[in-house]
Motif scaffolding. Structure first.
Motif, PDB file in Angstrom:
ATOM      1  N   ASP A   6      -3.135  -5.965  -5.331  1.00 55.76           N
ATOM      2  CA  ASP A   6      -2.752  -4.575  -5.112  1.00 55.76           C
ATOM      3  C   ASP A   6      -3.930  -3.811  -4.519  1.00 55.76           C
ATOM      4  O   ASP A   6      -5.090  -4.215  -4.620  1.00 55.76           O
ATOM      5  CB  ASP A   6      -2.289  -3.935  -6.414  1.00 55.76           C
ATOM      6  N   SER A   7      -3.634  -2.657  -3.949  1.00 56.03           N
ATOM      7  CA  SER A   7      -4.625  -1.925  -3.165  1.00 56.03           C
ATOM      8  C   SER A   7      -5.616  -1.138  -4.006  1.00 56.03           C
ATOM      9  O   SER A   7      -6.478  -0.446  -3.439  1.00 56.03           O
ATOM     10  CB  SER A   7      -3.910  -0.973  -2.200  1.00 56.03           C
ATOM     11  N   ASP A   8      -5.527  -1.235  -5.322  1.00 53.24           N
ATOM     12  CA  ASP A   8      -6.526  -0.580  -6.173  1.00 53.24           C
ATOM     13  C   ASP A   8      -7.309  -1.574  -7.022  1.00 53.24           C
ATOM     14  O   ASP A   8      -8.112  -1.175  -7.863  1.00 53.24           O
ATOM     15  CB  ASP A   8      -5.886   0.482  -7.069  1.00 53.24           C
ATOM     16  N   SER A  67       2.863   5.776   3.547  1.00 51.71           N
ATOM     17  CA  SER A  67       1.819   6.604   2.946  1.00 51.71           C
ATOM     18  C   SER A  67       1.656   7.899   3.729  1.00 51.71           C
ATOM     19  O   SER A  67       1.909   7.957   4.938  1.00 51.71           O
ATOM     20  CB  SER A  67       0.489   5.855   2.925  1.00 51.71           C
ATOM     21  N   THR A 109      -8.983   3.840  -2.815  1.00 54.20           N
ATOM     22  CA  THR A 109      -9.401   2.526  -3.320  1.00 54.20           C
ATOM     23  C   THR A 109      -9.155   1.402  -2.325  1.00 54.20           C
ATOM     24  O   THR A 109      -9.636   0.278  -2.532  1.00 54.20           O
ATOM     25  CB  THR A 109      -8.652   2.198  -4.623  1.00 54.20           C
ATOM     26  N   LEU A 110      -8.422   1.671  -1.273  1.00 52.15           N
ATOM     27  CA  LEU A 110      -7.980   0.628  -0.344  1.00 52.15           C
ATOM     28  C   LEU A 110      -9.135  -0.093   0.320  1.00 52.15           C
ATOM     29  O   LEU A 110      -9.112  -1.325   0.466  1.00 52.15           O
ATOM     30  CB  LEU A 110      -7.065   1.254   0.703  1.00 52.15           C
ATOM     31  N   SER A 165      -3.719   6.102   4.669  1.00 51.91           N
ATOM     32  CA  SER A 165      -3.919   4.685   4.347  1.00 51.91           C
ATOM     33  C   SER A 165      -3.661   3.796   5.563  1.00 51.91           C
ATOM     34  O   SER A 165      -4.415   2.850   5.836  1.00 51.91           O
ATOM     35  CB  SER A 165      -2.992   4.257   3.199  1.00 51.91           C
ATOM     36  N   SER A 203      -3.086   4.936  -0.981  1.00 51.94           N
ATOM     37  CA  SER A 203      -4.180   4.258  -1.684  1.00 51.94           C
ATOM     38  C   SER A 203      -5.519   4.409  -0.987  1.00 51.94           C
ATOM     39  O   SER A 203      -6.419   3.596  -1.201  1.00 51.94           O
ATOM     40  CB  SER A 203      -3.852   2.765  -1.817  1.00 51.94           C
ATOM     41  N   VAL A 220       0.849  -1.196   0.000  1.00 53.74           N
ATOM     42  CA  VAL A 220       0.000   0.000   0.000  1.00 53.74           C
ATOM     43  C   VAL A 220       0.883   1.243   0.000  1.00 53.74           C
ATOM     44  O   VAL A 220       1.835   1.336   0.785  1.00 53.74           O
ATOM     45  CB  VAL A 220      -0.922   0.016   1.244  1.00 53.74           C
TER      46      VAL A 220
END
Length: 257
Positions: free
Chosen positions: A90-92, A41, A16-17, A45, A13, A10
């Motif tokens: 992935d975080s998105d 981040s 979208t996380l 996040s 993000s 991350v």
């Protein structure tokens, strides 16, 4: 059913996380742990991850000691893994609800220590949950069988769909390259003799980024692919050139989906 360790890097993000994490926690196969490494981040996040951890003990966030990129963040999570399988998201991006269940069944019946699946593509501004996703015609199809030689020509494996069996392959880390760490990992596994097998069913959703961004500019990956072929795989210049041509062609082809 086996424990699955889900690895998620991350970095900034927060937008979208939440949907990505919920897509993991809502899997029909619930015996999993979500190992998240926040790569320093600055958008909240990590605070969001800590809130998820308070609500669900399967979420296990940690903060990277320093900013080291996605490869190092993934490796820090892999080193904490306890599961029989290590999977990646992935975080998105999103997993569809039956992703883990279907993939484990496929791996068990098909002698596949490195299974992957087809996946959908969605627009960058999609703001729904995985359960709300309506299947579309934008599908990147998984090839039924991929060996090392084929993989050198094209990266057939979407990282958001891949998982590997630790009982067969051991714990495998990603080379800490700035880009293409996932591709390098698949190649190293297959170089050691394990082929990858693809499940035709689309079970994940990949977010297509806006044109012009680093993630969407496929040509920006050319130097990283070249480094991978020449330095990590030790290919000759002619073989590396052929592999690079195939990689560029595949990226351009997938970008049209």
């Amino acid at each position: 059913m086996p424990l699955v360790s889900v690895v998620m890097p991350v970095y900034n993000s927060a937008a979208t996380l939440g949907a990505a994490v919920r897509s993991v926690l809502s899997q029909t196969h619930s015996d999993l742990e979500l190992l998240v490494t926040d790569d320093k981040s600055s958008d909240g996040s990590l605070d969001l991850l800590m809130e998820f951890a308070r609500q669900d003990e399967r979420v296990k966030p940690e903060s990277a000691p320093d900013q080291g990129g996605a490869g190092r963040a993934r490796n820090l999570a892999i080193e904490r893994a306890r599961g029989d399988y290590v999977a990646f998201l992935d975080s998105d991006d999103l997993w569809l609800p039956k992703k883990t269940e279907r993939q484990i069944e496929f791996a068990a019946t098909g002698d596949a220590p490195l299974p992957f699946t087809s996946y959908y593509k969605m627009d960058a501004d999609y703001d729904g949950e995985s359960a709300d996703f309506i299947p579309n015609g934008r599908v990147v199809r998984a090839r039924e069988h991929v060996d090392y030689r084929a993989m050198l020509v094209r990266d057939y494996i979407g990282a958001l769909t891949a998982m590997y069996d630790r009982n067969v392959l051991g714990t495998r880390l990603m080379p800490e390259m700035r880009k293409r760490q996932d591709y390098a990992l698949w190649l190293s596994i297959m170089r050691d003799g394990a082929d990858a097998r693809g499940l035709a069913e689309p079970l994940a959703v990949y977010r297509s980024h806006q044109a012009g961004s680093l993630s969407s500019n496929k040509l920006s990956l050319v130097p990283y692919n070249w480094e991978l072929y020449r330095q990590h795989e030790g290919l000759s210049v002619p073989r590396a050139t052929r592999a690079l041509t195939g990689a560029v062609w595949q990226s351009l082809r997938n970008s049209r989906i």
